[in-house]
Design a protein around this motif. Structure first.
Motif, PDB file in Angstrom:
ATOM      1  N   PRO A  83    -122.548 -35.631 120.206  1.00 36.96           N
ATOM      2  CA  PRO A  83    -123.107 -34.808 119.128  1.00 36.96           C
ATOM      3  C   PRO A  83    -123.055 -35.537 117.786  1.00 36.96           C
ATOM      4  CG  PRO A  83    -121.572 -33.532 120.465  1.00 36.96           C
ATOM      5  CD  PRO A  83    -121.435 -34.956 120.898  1.00 36.96           C
ATOM      6  N   LEU A  84    -124.122 -35.445 117.025  1.00 38.46           N
ATOM      7  CA  LEU A  84    -124.166 -36.097 115.720  1.00 38.46           C
ATOM      8  C   LEU A  84    -123.101 -35.551 114.776  1.00 38.46           C
ATOM      9  CD1 LEU A  84    -128.030 -36.267 115.213  1.00 38.46           C
ATOM     10  CD2 LEU A  84    -126.487 -38.200 115.631  1.00 38.46           C
ATOM     11  N   SER A  85    -122.635 -34.338 115.030  1.00 35.15           N
ATOM     12  CA  SER A  85    -121.578 -33.761 114.194  1.00 35.15           C
ATOM     13  C   SER A  85    -120.276 -34.549 114.286  1.00 35.15           C
ATOM     14  CB  SER A  85    -121.321 -32.304 114.601  1.00 35.15           C
ATOM     15  OG  SER A  85    -120.970 -32.215 115.977  1.00 35.15           O
ATOM     16  N   ASN A  86    -120.152 -35.419 115.294  1.00 40.66           N
ATOM     17  CA  ASN A  86    -118.943 -36.245 115.431  1.00 40.66           C
ATOM     18  C   ASN A  86    -118.992 -37.508 114.582  1.00 40.66           C
ATOM     19  OD1 ASN A  86    -118.251 -34.372 117.347  1.00 40.66           O
ATOM     20  ND2 ASN A  86    -118.119 -35.790 119.066  1.00 40.66           N
ATOM     21  N   PHE A  87    -120.131 -37.770 113.929  1.00 38.04           N
ATOM     22  CA  PHE A  87    -120.268 -39.087 113.287  1.00 38.04           C
ATOM     23  C   PHE A  87    -119.266 -39.314 112.171  1.00 38.04           C
ATOM     24  CE2 PHE A  87    -121.751 -42.325 110.404  1.00 38.04           C
ATOM     25  CZ  PHE A  87    -121.962 -43.369 111.297  1.00 38.04           C
ATOM     26  N   ASP A  88    -119.000 -38.326 111.334  1.00 45.53           N
ATOM     27  CA  ASP A  88    -118.070 -38.543 110.224  1.00 45.53           C
ATOM     28  C   ASP A  88    -116.708 -38.999 110.733  1.00 45.53           C
ATOM     29  OD1 ASP A  88    -119.891 -37.961 108.247  1.00 45.53           O
ATOM     30  OD2 ASP A  88    -119.283 -35.871 108.032  1.00 45.53           O
ATOM     31  N   ARG A  89    -116.241 -38.385 111.819  1.00 46.44           N
ATOM     32  CA  ARG A  89    -114.969 -38.772 112.427  1.00 46.44           C
ATOM     33  C   ARG A  89    -115.038 -40.219 112.931  1.00 46.44           C
ATOM     34  NH1 ARG A  89    -110.879 -35.925 115.549  1.00 46.44           N
ATOM     35  NH2 ARG A  89    -110.095 -37.202 117.280  1.00 46.44           N
ATOM     36  N   ILE A  90    -116.135 -40.543 113.626  1.00 44.19           N
ATOM     37  CA  ILE A  90    -116.318 -41.889 114.175  1.00 44.19           C
ATOM     38  C   ILE A  90    -116.331 -42.928 113.058  1.00 44.19           C
ATOM     39  CG2 ILE A  90    -117.982 -43.373 115.367  1.00 44.19           C
ATOM     40  CD1 ILE A  90    -118.808 -40.815 116.966  1.00 44.19           C
ATOM     41  N   TRP A  91    -117.044 -42.632 111.990  1.00 45.78           N
ATOM     42  CA  TRP A  91    -117.143 -43.579 110.878  1.00 45.78           C
ATOM     43  C   TRP A  91    -115.784 -43.801 110.230  1.00 45.78           C
ATOM     44  CZ3 TRP A  91    -119.687 -47.435 109.233  1.00 45.78           C
ATOM     45  CH2 TRP A  91    -119.594 -47.864 107.909  1.00 45.78           C
ATOM     46  N   LYS A  92    -115.061 -42.748 109.990  1.00 40.75           N
ATOM     47  CA  LYS A  92    -113.735 -42.877 109.375  1.00 40.75           C
ATOM     48  C   LYS A  92    -112.822 -43.750 110.233  1.00 40.75           C
ATOM     49  CE  LYS A  92    -109.919 -40.114 107.523  1.00 40.75           C
ATOM     50  NZ  LYS A  92    -109.395 -38.723 107.315  1.00 40.75           N
ATOM     51  N   GLN A  93    -112.923 -43.618 111.543  1.00 43.76           N
ATOM     52  CA  GLN A  93    -112.067 -44.378 112.451  1.00 43.76           C
ATOM     53  C   GLN A  93    -112.475 -45.855 112.536  1.00 43.76           C
ATOM     54  OE1 GLN A  93    -112.917 -41.603 115.624  1.00 43.76           O
ATOM     55  NE2 GLN A  93    -110.756 -41.074 115.845  1.00 43.76           N
ATOM     56  N   ASN A  94    -113.746 -46.167 112.269  1.00 40.53           N
ATOM     57  CA  ASN A  94    -114.263 -47.507 112.531  1.00 40.53           C
ATOM     58  C   ASN A  94    -114.764 -48.266 111.312  1.00 40.53           C
ATOM     59  OD1 ASN A  94    -114.498 -48.023 115.678  1.00 40.53           O
ATOM     60  ND2 ASN A  94    -114.903 -45.849 115.317  1.00 40.53           N
ATOM     61  N   VAL A  95    -114.743 -47.661 110.147  1.00 35.75           N
ATOM     62  CA  VAL A  95    -115.381 -48.270 108.981  1.00 35.75           C
ATOM     63  C   VAL A  95    -114.834 -49.671 108.688  1.00 35.75           C
ATOM     64  CG1 VAL A  95    -113.832 -46.973 107.430  1.00 35.75           C
ATOM     65  CG2 VAL A  95    -115.928 -47.987 106.527  1.00 35.75           C
ATOM     66  N   THR A  96    -113.549 -49.888 108.865  1.00 32.57           N
ATOM     67  CA  THR A  96    -112.963 -51.184 108.484  1.00 32.57           C
ATOM     68  C   THR A  96    -112.885 -52.180 109.647  1.00 32.57           C
ATOM     69  OG1 THR A  96    -110.707 -50.439 109.001  1.00 32.57           O
ATOM     70  CG2 THR A  96    -111.505 -50.077 106.739  1.00 32.57           C
ATOM     71  N   ILE A  97    -113.219 -51.774 110.866  1.00 25.33           N
ATOM     72  CA  ILE A  97    -112.868 -52.572 112.037  1.00 25.33           C
ATOM     73  C   ILE A  97    -113.547 -53.943 112.045  1.00 25.33           C
ATOM     74  CG2 ILE A  97    -112.959 -52.683 114.561  1.00 25.33           C
ATOM     75  CD1 ILE A  97    -110.805 -50.815 113.340  1.00 25.33           C
ATOM     76  N   GLY A  98    -114.821 -54.012 111.698  1.00 26.85           N
ATOM     77  CA  GLY A  98    -115.496 -55.308 111.671  1.00 26.85           C
ATOM     78  C   GLY A  98    -114.841 -56.261 110.693  1.00 26.85           C
ATOM     79  N   LEU A  99    -114.523 -55.773 109.501  1.00 25.63           N
ATOM     80  CA  LEU A  99    -113.883 -56.612 108.493  1.00 25.63           C
ATOM     81  C   LEU A  99    -112.462 -56.987 108.907  1.00 25.63           C
ATOM     82  CD1 LEU A  99    -115.110 -54.723 105.299  1.00 25.63           C
ATOM     83  CD2 LEU A  99    -115.977 -56.903 106.196  1.00 25.63           C
ATOM     84  N   MET A 100    -111.753 -56.036 109.516  1.00 18.88           N
ATOM     85  CA  MET A 100    -110.387 -56.307 109.945  1.00 18.88           C
ATOM     86  C   MET A 100    -110.343 -57.413 110.999  1.00 18.88           C
ATOM     87  SD  MET A 100    -107.639 -53.843 111.812  1.00 18.88           S
ATOM     88  CE  MET A 100    -108.211 -54.361 113.435  1.00 18.88           C
ATOM     89  N   VAL A 101    -111.218 -57.322 112.012  1.00 18.39           N
ATOM     90  CA  VAL A 101    -111.239 -58.329 113.061  1.00 18.39           C
ATOM     91  C   VAL A 101    -111.680 -59.684 112.493  1.00 18.39           C
ATOM     92  CG1 VAL A 101    -112.355 -59.017 115.232  1.00 18.39           C
ATOM     93  CG2 VAL A 101    -111.537 -56.669 114.929  1.00 18.39           C
ATOM     94  N   ALA A 102    -112.685 -59.670 111.614  1.00 19.58           N
ATOM     95  CA  ALA A 102    -113.108 -60.922 110.976  1.00 19.58           C
ATOM     96  C   ALA A 102    -111.960 -61.544 110.184  1.00 19.58           C
ATOM     97  CB  ALA A 102    -114.297 -60.663 110.059  1.00 19.58           C
ATOM     98  N   ASN A 103    -111.204 -60.731 109.502  1.00 21.26           N
ATOM     99  CA  ASN A 103    -110.089 -61.220 108.687  1.00 21.26           C
ATOM    100  C   ASN A 103    -108.955 -61.792 109.530  1.00 21.26           C
ATOM    101  OD1 ASN A 103    -108.904 -61.393 105.950  1.00 21.26           O
ATOM    102  ND2 ASN A 103    -107.389 -59.970 106.763  1.00 21.26           N
ATOM    103  N   GLU A 104    -108.811 -61.280 110.756  1.00 22.53           N
ATOM    104  CA  GLU A 104    -107.741 -61.743 111.643  1.00 22.53           C
ATOM    105  C   GLU A 104    -108.062 -63.079 112.308  1.00 22.53           C
ATOM    106  OE1 GLU A 104    -104.715 -60.439 112.392  1.00 22.53           O
ATOM    107  OE2 GLU A 104    -104.980 -58.903 110.847  1.00 22.53           O
ATOM    108  N   MET A 105    -109.339 -63.456 112.344  1.00 21.77           N
ATOM    109  CA  MET A 105    -109.738 -64.657 113.075  1.00 21.77           C
ATOM    110  C   MET A 105    -109.603 -65.892 112.204  1.00 21.77           C
ATOM    111  SD  MET A 105    -110.452 -63.720 116.138  1.00 21.77           S
ATOM    112  CE  MET A 105    -109.048 -62.621 115.955  1.00 21.77           C
ATOM    113  N   LYS A 106    -108.383 -66.371 112.091  1.00 22.10           N
ATOM    114  CA  LYS A 106    -108.082 -67.517 111.227  1.00 22.10           C
ATOM    115  C   LYS A 106    -108.584 -68.823 111.827  1.00 22.10           C
ATOM    116  CE  LYS A 106    -105.937 -64.671 108.511  1.00 22.10           C
ATOM    117  NZ  LYS A 106    -106.590 -64.225 107.268  1.00 22.10           N
TER     118      LYS A 106
END
Length: 320
Positions: free
Chosen positions: A297-320
């Motif tokens: 359901p699209l109503s779940n998107f806000d929850r999904i975004w809050k949980q994942n907003v930083t993940i791409g940057l976090m993983v990129a930052n970890e890859m030294k």
């Protein structure tokens, strides 16, 4: 330079610079093309759109490079047709990360420009555009509508469809223990048919070839249902220790439970192959509370975004 073959461009557009993508809608392939055209024109200094192949029905498979770094990671979405909420998430990441880069701001604790000047993130927002279109628009979106109707038992409701337009499950297509996969359908259809051989489908072959042309330090393949995190596929030794450490960080950031090693998949998935072939960490987050055999359901998107907003940057930052 970006490969613009077959791309749709707008001559003039009116938009709010921060919000090109609307992730709270049934997000179609056509809308994605339009938004990618706008984003590339807006952020041409640090965002490129490339074509890496075509789907069975001839839709372009788009890859987006965001950032200037020589190191690279990879994020993709919508291997499975009914899981198109993952495209909403990936496209919103592209939109918000690009805006943050342009403005020199942080997302969470991560300074976007600093990270993306060091590590570029590649995105393929919609691996399975034919399947997504089938779920969203019905059988008339297919080049051979009667064939997909037959595979769906004559039912015009395709909400449960996971496969590509030929009835092949794209996340059972990669050459990681493919010969020994369990729980397969015998014939092409809505889900779980692994195909006649690994990489038989143009969508998976395109992602396979694209991956091998790069030296990705990590990969994330977004799926939709369960709020769990797949991270393991037969790693050992220092590779296992490294990947488990990063998986714990992703798990803490998202709140998703790490799938135990004993319960991990038998192979065939993109991240299974990436882990075994590239010897680098890869994750399959299931982003929503369990939704069953239907789109999230699209109503779940806000929850999904809050949980994942930083993940791409976090993983990129970890890859030294």
């Amino acid at each position: 330079m970006a490969n613009r073959q077959g791309f749709l461009y707008m001559n003039s557009v009116t938009f709010s610079p921060k919000d090109i993508v609307n992730p709270k809608t049934v997000y179609t392939y056509t809308q994605m093309e339009r938004d990618l055209g706008i984003l590339e024109k807006m952020y041409s200094d640090f965002l490129e759109v490339h074509t890496i192949g075509q789907s069975v029905d001839g839709r372009e498979l788009y890859a987006v490079k965001l950032g200037k770094g020589k190191k690279e990671i990879f994020i993709n979405g919508s291997h499975h047709a009914r899981e198109y909420i993952s495209t909403n998430l990936v496209m919103e990441k592209i939109d918000q990360y690009a805006y943050s880069y342009a403005k020199g701001t942080k997302i969470g604790s991560y300074h976007t420009r600093t990270i993306l000047d060091d590590t570029a993130i590649w995105f393929v927002p919609m691996v399975n555009p034919d399947g997504v279109s089938l779920v969203q628009l019905g059988h008339k979106s297919a080049k051979r509508p009667q064939e997909v109707l037959k595979m769906n038992g004559g039912n015009t409701n395709f909400a449960a469809w996971k496969a590509n337009i030929r009835g092949v499950d794209l996340n059972k297509q990669y050459p990681a223990n493919w010969n020994n996969l369990c729980c397969n359908a015998r014939y092409p259809g809505p889900q779980n048919y692994k195909g006649t051989k690994a990489l038989s489908e143009p969508e998976t072959k395109a992602l396979y070839d694209f991956t091998l042309k790069h030296n990705f330090r990590a990969a994330i393949s977004y799926h939709s249902s369960g709020e769990i995190l797949y991270w393991y596929f037969k790693q050992q030794g220092s590779q296992l220790s490294r990947d488990e450490k990063l998986a714990r960080k992703v798990s803490r950031a998202t709140g998703y439970s790490m799938v135990p090693k004993s319960a991990s998949g038998t192979g065939g998935g993109y991240t299974d192959w990436f882990i075994s072939s590239q010897k680098m960490p890869a994750f399959t987050p299931e982003v929503s509370p369990y939704a069953g055999h239907q789109p999230v359901p699209l109503s779940n998107f806000d929850r999904i975004w809050k949980q994942n907003v930083t993940i791409g940057l976090m993983v990129a930052n970890e890859m030294k």
